[in-house]
Design a protein around this motif. Sequence first.
Motif, mmCIF file in Angstrom:
data_model
loop_
_atom_site.group_PDB
_atom_site.id
_atom_site.type_symbol
_atom_site.label_atom_id
_atom_site.label_comp_id
_atom_site.label_asym_id
_atom_site.label_seq_id
_atom_site.Cartn_x
_atom_site.Cartn_y
_atom_site.Cartn_z
ATOM 1 N N PRO A 149 -12.602 -26.297 21.408
ATOM 2 C CA PRO A 149 -11.554 -27.140 20.824
ATOM 3 C C PRO A 149 -11.200 -26.687 19.415
ATOM 4 O O PRO A 149 -12.056 -26.156 18.693
ATOM 5 N N PRO A 150 -9.936 -26.876 19.000
ATOM 6 C CA PRO A 150 -9.527 -26.419 17.670
ATOM 7 C C PRO A 150 -10.278 -27.141 16.558
ATOM 8 O O PRO A 150 -10.510 -28.351 16.627
ATOM 9 N N LEU A 151 -10.624 -26.371 15.522
ATOM 10 C CA LEU A 151 -11.389 -26.912 14.392
ATOM 11 C C LEU A 151 -10.501 -27.498 13.308
ATOM 12 O O LEU A 151 -10.846 -28.499 12.689
ATOM 13 N N GLY A 152 -9.372 -26.818 13.037
ATOM 14 C CA GLY A 152 -8.557 -27.180 11.878
ATOM 15 C C GLY A 152 -9.155 -26.590 10.607
ATOM 16 O O GLY A 152 -10.305 -26.145 10.585
ATOM 17 N N HIS A 153 -8.378 -26.605 9.536
ATOM 18 C CA HIS A 153 -8.799 -25.943 8.302
ATOM 19 C C HIS A 153 -9.998 -26.617 7.643
ATOM 20 O O HIS A 153 -10.886 -25.938 7.115
ATOM 21 N N GLU A 154 -10.052 -27.932 7.664
ATOM 22 C CA GLU A 154 -11.141 -28.628 6.972
ATOM 23 C C GLU A 154 -12.498 -28.326 7.609
ATOM 24 O O GLU A 154 -13.473 -28.018 6.911
ATOM 25 N N GLU A 155 -12.546 -28.392 8.934
ATOM 26 C CA GLU A 155 -13.811 -28.104 9.620
ATOM 27 C C GLU A 155 -14.154 -26.629 9.521
ATOM 28 O O GLU A 155 -15.337 -26.266 9.386
ATOM 29 N N PHE A 156 -13.151 -25.760 9.565
ATOM 30 C CA PHE A 156 -13.419 -24.332 9.393
ATOM 31 C C PHE A 156 -14.066 -24.084 8.032
ATOM 32 O O PHE A 156 -15.066 -23.357 7.933
ATOM 33 N N ALA A 157 -13.522 -24.678 6.985
ATOM 34 C CA ALA A 157 -14.082 -24.500 5.641
ATOM 35 C C ALA A 157 -15.526 -24.991 5.585
ATOM 36 O O ALA A 157 -16.391 -24.370 4.938
ATOM 37 N N ARG A 158 -15.816 -26.088 6.258
ATOM 38 C CA ARG A 158 -17.186 -26.613 6.276
ATOM 39 C C ARG A 158 -18.125 -25.622 6.960
ATOM 40 O O ARG A 158 -19.241 -25.372 6.476
ATOM 41 N N LEU A 159 -17.690 -25.049 8.064
ATOM 42 C CA LEU A 159 -18.528 -24.106 8.788
ATOM 43 C C LEU A 159 -18.735 -22.815 8.000
ATOM 44 O O LEU A 159 -19.840 -22.254 7.993
ATOM 45 N N VAL A 160 -17.693 -22.337 7.353
ATOM 46 C CA VAL A 160 -17.839 -21.129 6.523
ATOM 47 C C VAL A 160 -18.891 -21.358 5.446
ATOM 48 O O VAL A 160 -19.721 -20.492 5.155
ATOM 49 N N ALA A 161 -18.867 -22.523 4.845
ATOM 50 C CA ALA A 161 -19.833 -22.838 3.788
ATOM 51 C C ALA A 161 -21.264 -22.863 4.329
ATOM 52 O O ALA A 161 -22.212 -22.616 3.576
#
Length: 215
Positions: A149-161
């Motif tokens: 399922p799509p993450l969106g920018h906010e969740e992507f940023a959380r995962l990158v961190a």
Amino acid sequence: MTSDLSLYLVTDSGLAAAAGHDLVELVRAAAADGVTAVQLREKEATARGFLDTVLRVSEAIPDRVALIVNDRVDVFLAARAAGARITGVHVGQSDLPPEAVRGLIGSDAVLGLSASTPEQLAAASDSGVVDYVGIGALHATATKRDAPPPLGHEEFARLVALSALPAVAIGGVHAADLGALRRAGAAGAAVVSAICAAADPGRAARELRTAWDAA
């Protein structure tokens, strides 16, 4: 890992053909205009057909552009044995375990792994054999039938961190996303339709390169 993953093209021969492009020429144009890494993803190809594509693309792009094979460790090994300049392999969560892949491809090859959860990111780092992760899907995408399922920018940023490894965004990525992705800490952005379905793949690559560099 020293490969530049900032503008990472993942190929889709069906999209390329529908847009009137020869895949090898599309990759050649994109590599000349800003793409820094190419992942050949040929889910429907035979092993021999996939190998032929890898060999032709290897000859078509400059040495500075990383060349990654999606999933097919056998095709990577065959291409390397044939003398192709090839960089590594990218696998998913349902493919061979990263430790097994590393044992087959050796220590010098680049190994990427798809991830979409904190647990998968932690496992990738703990494995000690993965060089980078592909985090997605950023947006809904039709180019990968089993995409999470799509993450969106906010969740992507959380995962990158949370990721201890360099992370590349993938899944419906377009030029408008690149600024936010780079600011979030992404090592790069992987695109499929933004180049493969473009009327002018070289121009599309230049626009994406400009957007990333300006972020």
